[in-house]
Design an enzyme around this catalytic site. Structure first.
Site, PDB file in Angstrom:
ATOM      1  N   ASP A  76      -9.692  -6.931   8.449  1.00 57.38           N
ATOM      2  CA  ASP A  76     -10.951  -7.537   8.863  1.00 57.38           C
ATOM      3  C   ASP A  76     -10.661  -8.595  10.311  1.00 57.38           C
ATOM      4  O   ASP A  76     -11.580  -9.176  10.732  1.00 57.38           O
ATOM      5  CB  ASP A  76     -11.138  -8.560   7.921  1.00 57.38           C
ATOM      6  CG  ASP A  76     -10.477  -9.710   7.121  1.00 57.38           C
ATOM      7  OD1 ASP A  76      -9.325  -9.012   6.747  1.00 57.38           O
ATOM      8  OD2 ASP A  76     -10.254 -10.641   6.945  1.00 57.38           O
ATOM      9  N   TYR A 120      -2.976 -10.951  15.816  1.00 60.24           N
ATOM     10  CA  TYR A 120      -2.658  -9.981  14.583  1.00 60.24           C
ATOM     11  C   TYR A 120      -3.900  -8.320  15.526  1.00 60.24           C
ATOM     12  O   TYR A 120      -3.525  -7.731  14.631  1.00 60.24           O
ATOM     13  CB  TYR A 120      -2.205 -10.562  13.592  1.00 60.24           C
ATOM     14  CG  TYR A 120      -2.009  -9.787  12.707  1.00 60.24           C
ATOM     15  CD1 TYR A 120      -1.568  -8.938  11.947  1.00 60.24           C
ATOM     16  CD2 TYR A 120      -3.840 -10.094  11.384  1.00 60.24           C
ATOM     17  CE1 TYR A 120      -1.797  -7.534  10.951  1.00 60.24           C
ATOM     18  CE2 TYR A 120      -3.794  -8.995  10.191  1.00 60.24           C
ATOM     19  CZ  TYR A 120      -3.448  -7.671  10.560  1.00 60.24           C
ATOM     20  OH  TYR A 120      -2.794  -6.932   8.846  1.00 60.24           O
ATOM     21  N   ASP A 129      11.326   3.643  12.995  1.00 59.29           N
ATOM     22  CA  ASP A 129      10.963   2.104  13.990  1.00 59.29           C
ATOM     23  C   ASP A 129       9.556   2.294  14.537  1.00 59.29           C
ATOM     24  O   ASP A 129       8.947   3.157  15.430  1.00 59.29           O
ATOM     25  CB  ASP A 129      11.916   1.605  14.339  1.00 59.29           C
ATOM     26  CG  ASP A 129      11.970   0.997  14.871  1.00 59.29           C
ATOM     27  OD1 ASP A 129      11.133   0.148  14.817  1.00 59.29           O
ATOM     28  OD2 ASP A 129      12.951   0.127  15.346  1.00 59.29           O
ATOM     29  N   LEU A 130       8.938   1.702  13.666  1.00 64.47           N
ATOM     30  CA  LEU A 130       7.182   1.621  14.641  1.00 64.47           C
ATOM     31  C   LEU A 130       7.674   0.847  15.861  1.00 64.47           C
ATOM     32  O   LEU A 130       6.072   1.171  16.573  1.00 64.47           O
ATOM     33  CB  LEU A 130       6.094   1.278  13.626  1.00 64.47           C
ATOM     34  CG  LEU A 130       5.809   2.239  12.484  1.00 64.47           C
ATOM     35  CD1 LEU A 130       5.166   1.672  12.275  1.00 64.47           C
ATOM     36  CD2 LEU A 130       5.508   3.995  12.586  1.00 64.47           C
ATOM     37  N   TYR A 180      -4.519   2.511   8.832  1.00 65.14           N
ATOM     38  CA  TYR A 180      -5.635   1.060   8.215  1.00 65.14           C
ATOM     39  C   TYR A 180      -5.423  -0.044   8.769  1.00 65.14           C
ATOM     40  O   TYR A 180      -5.066  -0.852   9.806  1.00 65.14           O
ATOM     41  CB  TYR A 180      -4.545   0.360   7.545  1.00 65.14           C
ATOM     42  CG  TYR A 180      -4.393   1.715   5.818  1.00 65.14           C
ATOM     43  CD1 TYR A 180      -5.264   2.071   4.520  1.00 65.14           C
ATOM     44  CD2 TYR A 180      -3.456   2.520   5.609  1.00 65.14           C
ATOM     45  CE1 TYR A 180      -4.887   2.970   4.003  1.00 65.14           C
ATOM     46  CE2 TYR A 180      -3.128   3.335   4.647  1.00 65.14           C
ATOM     47  CZ  TYR A 180      -3.906   3.658   3.891  1.00 65.14           C
ATOM     48  OH  TYR A 180      -3.791   4.342   3.108  1.00 65.14           O
ATOM     49  N   VAL A 240       1.067  -1.260   0.476  1.00 66.66           N
ATOM     50  CA  VAL A 240       0.339   0.003  -0.455  1.00 66.66           C
ATOM     51  C   VAL A 240       0.707   1.118   0.399  1.00 66.66           C
ATOM     52  O   VAL A 240       1.051   2.571  -0.904  1.00 66.66           O
ATOM     53  CB  VAL A 240      -0.757  -0.186   1.804  1.00 66.66           C
ATOM     54  CG1 VAL A 240      -1.526   1.306   1.016  1.00 66.66           C
ATOM     55  CG2 VAL A 240      -2.117  -0.910   1.203  1.00 66.66           C
TER      56      VAL A 240
END
Length: 300
Positions: A102, A125, A36-37, A99, A13
């Site tokens: 589902d 997750y 770096d997240l 983002y 993306v």
């Protein structure tokens, strides 16, 4: 024109966002090496350096099965980091596009999921992404959380490219047929993101548009149906495969166990997004066919 910060620059993306958002302003597309997240210090340093008016965050820990044993890193990237981005956005008057997935749902509903349905993630997750959503909502920042599913593109690794590779190597292939969803292209996600940003930035009351929206292609299929479409289209285009369509076999989830539980129903109702932002979403086959054509044109 705004300063736009896009995380995950090399992801599926993120790659498409660099294209779609270019007309909106100056884009700083950062990789993990630059932001770096998993590190609050790294996140804040990058934000303070670039001073974006718009933050778009497609970066995530997406190794669904590995997250079951790598809980700490998954939570840092998917749950904690979005909160840090959102609080900075709130403090600095920036818009945040984030983002989600589902996987925040358990997949037991018979109909497509709506934004207001009760979440019940069944994996690390899914739980990490849900916590990230909650952190964004609690920040007070102007934001749009875009839940999507079954993402693929011509750039990066994904199910579509894996099926093409395996179909070229194997004479038989078994694919799960009792999980359903909508394959959604990274290009579609990026293009709709641009529309969302344009509408929010042009609004006299951008806070009224803040919220959670579902964004997928229209229609649905199973993983088996998705794979069959890929193989059928490749054969029709005279791509040399080792696999015939008859040798592609449907199996159940129980026959293909994985560390993380997948939703049986990943269908998302996108009417809220379509109505509020006046966007049209194509059938999932259109995006798949476009990527297949692009891959053939590139000799892949």
């Amino acid at each position: 024109m705004s300063a736009i910060l896009v995380t995950g620059a090399n992801g599926q993306v993120g790659f498409e966002l660099r294209r779609s958002l270019a007309p909106l302003g100056t884009i700083s597309a950062v990789t993990r090496a630059e932001m770096d997240l998993a590190s609050e210090r790294s996140i804040l340093a990058a934000l303070d350096e670039h001073k974006p008016g718009i933050i778009v965050n497609p970066a995530a820990y997406t190794a669904v099965d590995r997250a079951e044993s790598d809980n700490e890193l998954a939570m840092a990237v998917n749950a904690t980091a979005p909160g840090i981005l959102a609080r900075w956005a709130a403090d600095n008057g920036a818009l945040l596009i984030h983002y989600s997935t589902d996987y925040v749902f358990d997949g037991t509903k018979a109909d497509p999921y709506q934004e207001e349905d009760v979440v019940n993630p069944q994996s690390v997750y899914g739980e990490s992404k849900w916590r990230g959503e909650e952190a964004v909502r609690a920040s007070g920042a102007h934001h749009a959380i875009l839940r999507t599913s079954w993402v693929y593109g011509h750039h990066g690794s994904n199910f579509l490219k894996t099926i093409l590779r395996l179909a070229g190597e194997r004479s038989a292939l078994n694919i799960v047929a009792d999980q359903v969803g909508a394959p959604t292209s990274a290009a579609l996600i990026a293009d709709v993101t641009r529309t969302v940003i344009e509408r929010i930035m042009a609004s006299q009351a951008p806070g009224d548009l803040s919220g959670t929206y579902h964004l997928t292609a229209q229609g649905s299929t199973s993983w088996y149906g998705y794979a069959a479409h890929i193989v059928r289209e490749a054969l029709a285009a005279n791509v040399r495969l080792a696999l015939s369509l008859d040798a592609l076999k449907p199996i159940s989830t129980a026959e293909y166990p994985t560390p993380a539980k997948r939703p049986a129903n990943s269908r998302l109702d996108c009417r809220k997004l379509m109505d509020r932002f006046d966007v049209a979403l194509p059938l999932w086959q259109e995006g798949v066919d476009d990527v297949l054509a692009r891959l053939r044109a590139a000799g892949n």
